[in-house]
Scaffold this active site. Structure first.
Site, PDB file in Angstrom:
ATOM      1  N   CYS A 197       3.038   1.906   3.017  1.00  0.00           N
ATOM      2  CA  CYS A 197       4.192   1.018   3.158  1.00  0.00           C
ATOM      3  C   CYS A 197       5.375   1.555   2.367  1.00  0.00           C
ATOM      4  CB  CYS A 197       3.836  -0.390   2.686  1.00  0.00           C
ATOM      5  SG  CYS A 197       2.275  -0.987   3.339  1.00  0.00           S
ATOM      6  N   CYS A 201       0.840  -1.190   0.000  1.00  0.00           N
ATOM      7  CA  CYS A 201       0.000   0.000   0.000  1.00  0.00           C
ATOM      8  C   CYS A 201       0.882   1.249   0.000  1.00  0.00           C
ATOM      9  CB  CYS A 201      -0.922   0.001   1.212  1.00  0.00           C
ATOM     10  SG  CYS A 201      -0.041  -0.115   2.769  1.00  0.00           S
TER      11      CYS A 201
END
Lengths: 350, 78
Positions: free
Chosen positions: B13, B10
């Site tokens: 991240c 994501c």
């Protein structure tokens, strides 16, 4: 790190921070109140469009609704994120551990609504729950409730339809999550979960992400969340409102009542269209509002919205890593049936 | 030191990975940075909300991206 659980709550908010928050709240309220008179003035007086014409009505709908939804989203996502920063997936799992099915499903659906959770973490959370002994059906109740009764949907429903419809939606969504999780749990579908999930051994130290944050951290999280959600959903929002404005201006009511509101098939068609459609509450609701204005029954439009947010292809593809095809099919079938039933029920009672 | 960034891919991240690499570079730490994207492995660390940071086999935080300042302090303190 052994931060005491309560330490973070005793951290007092700095007076300047309080003042800034109060000023932001007042500013927000003033803008919200000014939205309608401002756009009335710009669209009808400055631009000279006629409120009675299609173009005038559509343009006004577009700019007014865009501003209203953006304001609602900003305010509520901020507040919800700050409140939710006291909750975490780790805490939720601890609360669900050892609960029986039934009570567990109810708790999981409730926690699914209040726990901060991103669908991008659905897979590690699923493994973490199941590997820690939370029953499969209870875990699924959590995973169904989380996107179905999400803060964006609640805010928009509140802004567009008022609190009665919103409460009905929340109750309907929770019931679907509880019943669907319970049914899927009773079907004993563990054989359709990828075996590695049960073999996963948890070896890390569990870090509760809600602990040890200062007010500054929580407020920063709220601000970042507003930015990241708005950045993510604005294309959906604009397309949804533009479609809504077009239907508002150009599609005659007669067409909708002739083609879509026939009670029997309306809900089935709505759910059938909603499942493959990938959007989110922000993109769907302006459309839902217009269709309802044009005479489509409330149950049908809410069922459409539920099927869009609860069942999406990208999420199914993510879950495919831990669930076999058969379980995904069962999941879609059970949740879809729940949404259909809710749609029919709402059409009967509203 | 051994640093692992747990994340499913994501946006947050990726932000954490960039921040960590920058902080390690500015502190001139001798560190191995590894990105873990396999959900089974992420879950086995006891992490259910990504992104998370693991330093020398210990999960330091999960489910959020700290500010650059806090992250630097965490890495410098190790």
């Amino acid at each position: 790190m052994s931060t005491p659980v309560l330490a973070d709550r005793s951290v007092r908010m700095a007076p300047r921070r309080r003042l800034a928050l109060a000023a932001a709240a007042v500013g927000w309220f003033v803008l919200y109140q000014l939205n309608l008179p401002w756009w009335d003035w710009i669209v009808y007086d400055v631009a000279g469009l006629d409120a009675e014409t299609r173009l005038g009505g559509a343009v006004h709908f577009f700019v007014y609704d865009t501003t209203k939804i953006a304001l609602l989203l900003t305010g509520v996502i901020f507040v919800v994120t700050v409140l939710r920063s006291f909750m975490s997936v780790e805490r939720t799992r601890a609360l669900l551990g050892g609960r029986r099915e039934g009570v567990g499903n109810v708790a999981a659906a409730g926690l699914g609504v209040v726990t901060p959770f991103c669908s991008c973490s659905a897979v590690p959370a699923f493994i973490g729950f199941v590997a820690a002994g939370v029953p499969l059906g209870v875990t699924l109740s959590f995973l169904i409730a989380s996107p179905l009764v999400n803060e964006v949907a609640i805010v928009l429903l509140l802004g567009l339809f008022g609190w009665k419809i919103t409460l009905l939606y929340i109750a309907g969504g929770m019931t679907i999550a509880i019943v669907a999780g319970y049914v899927l749990g009773k079907l004993r579908l563990e054989r359709w979960v990828e075996p590695f999930v049960f073999e996963t051994r948890l070896h890390g130290n569990v870090v509760d992400s809600s602990v040890g944050l200062t007010w500054d951290d929580r407020i920063a999280m709220g601000r970042e969340e507003v930015g990241s959600i708005l950045r993510k959903i604005w294309p959906y929002l604009l397309v949804g409102i533009a479609l809504g404005a077009a239907i508002h201006g150009w599609v005659p009511e007669q067409w909708i009542t002739d083609h879509a509101s026939s009670g029997l098939w309306g809900v089935v068609v709505a759910v059938g269209l909603g499942i493959p459609l990938y959007s989110n509450a922000a993109g769907v609701l302006p459309l839902v509002e217009t269709l309802h204005d044009k005479g489509l029954p409330m149950g049908t439009v809410l069922a459409f919205m539920m099927s869009v947010v609860a069942l999406s292809m990208p999420e199914m593809i993510l879950l495919r890593r831990v669930l076999k095809k058969q379980l995904i099919a069962a999941y879609v079938a059970v949740v879809g049936t729940g949404i259909l039933a809710t749609g029919y029920l709402f059409n009967l009672v509203i | 030191m051994d640093i692992k960034i747990l994340g499913t891919g994501c946006k947050k991240c990726q932000t954490l990975e960039t921040l960590t690499r920058n902080a390690v570079a500015s502190l001139e730490l001798d560190a191995d940075i590894e990105k873990v994207t396999d959900p089974g492995e992420i879950a086995s660390w006891g992490v259910m909300a990504t992104p998370a940071l693991v330093i020398d086999d210990k999960v330091v935080f999960a489910g959020r991206v700290p500010s650059e300042h806090d992250l630097t302090a965490i890495l410098a303190g190790k």
